[in-house]
Scaffold this active site. Structure first.
Site, short mmCIF file in Angstrom:
data_model
loop_
_atom_site.label_atom_id
_atom_site.label_comp_id
_atom_site.label_asym_id
_atom_site.label_seq_id
_atom_site.Cartn_x
_atom_site.Cartn_y
_atom_site.Cartn_z
N ILE A 1 0.61 -1.16 -0.23
CA ILE A 1 -0.37 -0.10 0.32
C ILE A 1 0.82 1.23 0.14
CG2 ILE A 1 -1.74 1.41 0.96
CD1 ILE A 1 -2.53 -1.32 2.40
N SER B 1 11.54 -6.19 6.33
CA SER B 1 11.39 -6.56 6.07
C SER B 1 10.15 -8.14 5.06
CB SER B 1 10.76 -6.56 7.55
OG SER B 1 9.82 -6.00 7.43
N SER C 1 -7.37 -1.15 9.92
CA SER C 1 -7.73 -1.64 9.45
C SER C 1 -9.22 -2.27 9.65
CB SER C 1 -7.21 -3.56 9.89
OG SER C 1 -7.80 -4.15 9.21
N TYR D 1 -2.89 -9.63 15.53
CA TYR D 1 -3.01 -8.75 15.03
C TYR D 1 -3.82 -7.77 15.14
CZ TYR D 1 -4.19 -6.01 10.28
OH TYR D 1 -3.96 -4.98 9.29
N LYS E 1 -3.79 -3.18 16.16
CA LYS E 1 -4.76 -2.10 15.37
C LYS E 1 -5.39 -0.81 16.79
CE LYS E 1 -2.80 -2.78 11.73
NZ LYS E 1 -1.83 -1.58 11.43
N ASN F 1 -10.32 -4.29 1.44
CA ASN F 1 -9.80 -5.47 1.48
C ASN F 1 -9.17 -4.60 0.30
OD1 ASN F 1 -11.76 -6.88 2.95
ND2 ASN F 1 -10.64 -8.58 2.25
N ASN G 1 -2.48 -16.04 1.89
CA ASN G 1 -3.49 -16.24 2.95
C ASN G 1 -4.28 -15.49 2.38
OD1 ASN G 1 -1.69 -17.70 5.65
ND2 ASN G 1 -1.25 -15.72 5.86
N ASN G 2 -4.37 -14.41 1.74
CA ASN G 2 -5.50 -13.68 1.13
C ASN G 2 -6.29 -13.86 0.02
OD1 ASN G 2 -3.93 -11.40 2.71
ND2 ASN G 2 -5.72 -12.15 3.76
N GLY H 1 -12.78 -18.89 12.20
CA GLY H 1 -12.38 -16.49 12.77
C GLY H 1 -12.82 -16.35 11.15
P1 NAD Z 1 3.68 -4.79 3.29
O1 NAD Z 1 3.81 -5.51 4.34
O2 NAD Z 1 4.08 -4.70 1.72
O3 NAD Z 1 3.96 -3.59 3.78
C1 NAD Z 1 5.29 -2.90 4.93
C2 NAD Z 1 5.74 -2.44 4.67
O4 NAD Z 1 6.58 -2.30 6.46
C3 NAD Z 1 7.71 -3.44 4.52
O5 NAD Z 1 7.76 -3.20 2.98
C4 NAD Z 1 8.10 -4.47 5.61
O6 NAD Z 1 9.74 -4.11 4.95
C5 NAD Z 1 7.78 -3.00 6.03
N1 NAD Z 1 8.22 -3.20 8.05
C6 NAD Z 1 7.64 -3.72 9.03
N2 NAD Z 1 7.95 -3.45 9.29
C7 NAD Z 1 9.09 -2.55 9.82
C8 NAD Z 1 9.31 -1.44 10.52
N3 NAD Z 1 9.50 -1.89 11.95
N4 NAD Z 1 10.48 -0.98 9.94
C9 NAD Z 1 10.21 -0.16 8.17
N5 NAD Z 1 9.93 -0.94 7.64
C10 NAD Z 1 8.95 -2.15 8.34
O7 NAD Z 1 1.30 -4.45 3.97
P2 NAD Z 1 0.42 -3.14 3.36
O8 NAD Z 1 -0.29 -4.23 2.98
O9 NAD Z 1 1.23 -2.29 2.40
O10 NAD Z 1 0.14 -2.76 4.41
C11 NAD Z 1 0.65 -1.70 5.28
C12 NAD Z 1 -0.13 -0.78 6.27
O11 NAD Z 1 -1.72 -1.05 6.14
C13 NAD Z 1 0.40 -2.14 7.40
O12 NAD Z 1 0.37 -1.29 8.91
C14 NAD Z 1 -1.29 -3.45 7.56
O13 NAD Z 1 -1.71 -3.78 8.91
C15 NAD Z 1 -2.12 -2.23 6.83
N6 NAD Z 1 -3.26 -3.26 6.62
C16 NAD Z 1 -3.22 -3.52 5.32
C17 NAD Z 1 -3.88 -3.85 5.06
C18 NAD Z 1 -3.77 -5.30 3.49
O14 NAD Z 1 -5.25 -5.85 3.21
N7 NAD Z 1 -2.79 -5.32 2.62
C19 NAD Z 1 -5.49 -3.99 4.72
C20 NAD Z 1 -5.69 -3.49 6.10
C21 NAD Z 1 -3.94 -2.97 7.08
C1 UD1 Z 2 -8.22 -9.83 5.88
C2 UD1 Z 2 -7.15 -10.23 7.46
C3 UD1 Z 2 -7.96 -9.22 8.05
C4 UD1 Z 2 -8.39 -7.54 7.72
C5 UD1 Z 2 -9.02 -8.24 6.31
C6 UD1 Z 2 -9.25 -6.68 5.28
C7 UD1 Z 2 -6.48 -12.49 7.75
C8 UD1 Z 2 -6.92 -13.66 7.66
N1 UD1 Z 2 -7.27 -11.74 7.82
O1 UD1 Z 2 -9.24 -11.46 6.48
O2 UD1 Z 2 -7.68 -9.35 9.17
O3 UD1 Z 2 -9.37 -6.95 8.48
O4 UD1 Z 2 -8.11 -8.73 5.05
O5 UD1 Z 2 -8.16 -6.18 5.09
O6 UD1 Z 2 -5.60 -12.20 6.63
N2 UD1 Z 2 -10.57 -16.65 0.75
C9 UD1 Z 2 -10.86 -18.13 0.37
N3 UD1 Z 2 -9.46 -19.21 -0.39
C10 UD1 Z 2 -8.50 -18.25 0.20
C11 UD1 Z 2 -8.48 -16.68 0.63
C12 UD1 Z 2 -9.32 -16.67 0.80
O7 UD1 Z 2 -12.24 -18.05 0.02
O8 UD1 Z 2 -7.61 -18.82 0.02
C13 UD1 Z 2 -11.81 -16.39 1.17
C14 UD1 Z 2 -12.28 -16.09 2.55
O9 UD1 Z 2 -12.84 -16.61 3.18
C15 UD1 Z 2 -12.87 -14.49 2.27
C16 UD1 Z 2 -12.30 -13.65 1.39
O10 UD1 Z 2 -11.70 -15.11 0.55
O11 UD1 Z 2 -14.93 -15.15 2.21
C17 UD1 Z 2 -11.51 -12.84 1.37
O12 UD1 Z 2 -10.80 -13.34 2.11
P1 UD1 Z 2 -8.64 -12.82 2.47
O13 UD1 Z 2 -8.70 -11.84 0.89
O14 UD1 Z 2 -8.18 -13.74 3.40
O15 UD1 Z 2 -9.23 -10.77 3.28
P2 UD1 Z 2 -10.28 -11.10 5.19
O16 UD1 Z 2 -11.06 -12.63 4.73
O17 UD1 Z 2 -11.15 -10.11 5.17
#
Ligand code: NAD
Ligand code: UD1
Length: 332
Positions: free
Chosen positions: A11, A33, A123, A147, A151, A177, A196-197, A292
């Site tokens: 992001i 990382s 989140s 996690y 937040k 998402n 996982n996602n 979950g």
């Molecule tokens: P990401 O892992 O791709 O990016 C996070 C970056 O932070 C990585 O490049 C990592 O190397 C760096 N990092 C981690 N710890 C660090 C530290 N202590 N010092 C310096 N760098 C560090 O994750 P993302 O998907 O880009 O998410 C960004 C933020 O948004 C996170 O805080 C995550 O929890 C939050 N968020 C993400 C999602 C999602 O679905 N991707 C949803 C809700 C919230």
């Molecule tokens: C993820 C995060 C959650 C966060 C949310 C929004 C995890 C476990 N949870 O959950 O903390 O708040 O995004 O940022 O990472 N699915 C499948 N098969 C797969 C993977 C996913 O069917 O292999 C389904 C899931 O059951 C769900 C949907 O796809 O219904 C989305 O899953 P995922 O991308 O993991 O997101 P969240 O479950 O919303």
């Protein structure tokens, strides 16, 4: 100059592009990382000018001081943190340590340098099992895993810190998402190991790295029995940060916004749309529900639209196409 922590991640990197397009200078700190150094080159290709990058940890206060000394920083966007729900259950100490201490170190150093504006990556996970849909910002919050608790705790810390110093302006952005990738195909989501996602898993099935998608549950009380989420294109999400920054420039104090589209799509709708785009490459099987998981989750995007002028623009097809393009470009 805007400091992006974790700015080489999924992001943060897309937000760096949107900020540059909006005319802001950015500086990035990332400890790599969960990202790769070549994102700096990719960003430079997209933005068309050098990107200032410091390799290091946000918990390193001396490094933060150096960054604040060497750059005229007016706002911090804090993306850095660990984000894998399952891993957080296995490694709670690492999650509390990294996510919370990095935030505290930043807040401390911001105070020393008189920097007032802060954007935090929260989140939708903080809503837990919401009482109804869509989810509004004033709904009750809770956490189901370490996690999510980081937040939640950080949101509370930010409220206390802003209460103690009301010259601070803080935007807590609760992402739904994020999926999709920049249209160049140069940057995108690139998780380590088996994803996982949903979307990263789908793209790896489409490019043959994984055999098939397991759809977790087809007996939910939803349109087709599969889980429903509010998927938002990462470039829309990134634009939401620019809008939030502009809001902070009007000194609003602490503000909280959902960043979502307000539309819920089911897993089957995502897979079917993706298959239209890539030519039916994604095979799937129904599997038991994932522990979950909730059935449905989508935002009310009204507050962000009204107060920030933010509205997601990209379609589900855009999200699928761009995710697929990035994965194909990055075949390893
Ligand atoms: P990401 O892992 O791709 O990016 C996070 C970056 O932070 C990585 O490049 C990592 O190397 C760096 N990092 C981690 N710890 C660090 C530290 N202590 N010092 C310096 N760098 C560090 O994750 P993302 O998907 O880009 O998410 C960004 C933020 O948004 C996170 O805080 C995550 O929890 C939050 N968020 C993400 C999602 C999602 O679905 N991707 C949803 C809700 C919230
Ligand atoms: C993820 C995060 C959650 C966060 C949310 C929004 C995890 C476990 N949870 O959950 O903390 O708040 O995004 O940022 O990472 N699915 C499948 N098969 C797969 C993977 C996913 O069917 O292999 C389904 C899931 O059951 C769900 C949907 O796809 O219904 C989305 O899953 P995922 O991308 O993991 O997101 P969240 O479950 O919303």
């Amino acid at each position: 100059m805007i400091l992006l922590t974790g700015g080489l991640g999924y992001i943060g990197s897309h937000t760096a592009v949107e900020l540059a397009e909006a005319g802001y200078d950015v500086v990035i700190i990332d400890n790599l990382s969960n990202s790769k150094i070549d994102v700096v080159d990719k960003l430079e290709q997209i933005i068309g000018s050098p990107v200032k990058f410091y390799k290091g940890d946000c918990q390193d206060e001396e490094l933060l001081r150096r960054i604040f000394m060497e750059n005229d920083i007016t706002a911090v966007m804090h993306f850095a943190g660990y984000k894998a729900v399952g891993e957080s259950v296995e490694k709670p100490i690492e999650y509390y340590d990294n996510n919370i201490n990095a935030t505290l170190a930043l807040l401390k150093v911001m105070k020393e340098f008189g920097v007032k504006n802060f954007v935090f990556s929260s989140s939708a996970t903080v809503y837990g099992r919401a009482k109804s849909m869509p989810i509004y910002e004033d709904f009750e919050v809770s956490a189901a895993n370490p996690y999510g608790r980081t937040k939640l705790f950080i949101e509370e810390i930010l409220k206390d810190v802003q209460h103690a110093d009301n010259s601070l302006n803080i935007a807590i952005l609760r992402y739904f998402n994020p999926i999709g990738a920049h249209k160049s195909g140069l940057i995108g989501e690139d998780p380590n190991g088996i994803p996982n996602n949903l979307m990263p898993y789908i793209t790896k099935v489409a490019t043959g790295k994984l055999d098939h998608l397991n759809i977790f549950g087809n007996d939910y009380d939803t349109k087709d029995g599969t889980g429903v989420r509010d998927y938002i294109h990462v470039c829309d999400l990134a634009l939401g940060h620019v809008k939030a920054l502009k809001k902070l420039e009007t000194a609003p104090g602490l503000v909280i916004y959902n960043l979502g589209t307000g539309t819920g799509y089911s897993v089957l709708e995502i897979v079917n749309t993706f298959n239209e785009v890539c030519g039916n490459l994604v095979k799937y099987e129904f599997a038991p529900r994932r522990a979950g998981d909730i059935d449905v989750c989508y935002a009310s995007p009204e507050k962000a639209e009204k107060e920030l002028g933010f509205k997601a623009q990209h379609t589900l097809k855009d999200m699928c196409e761009s995710s697929y393009k990035f994965e194909k470009n990055n075949l390893k």
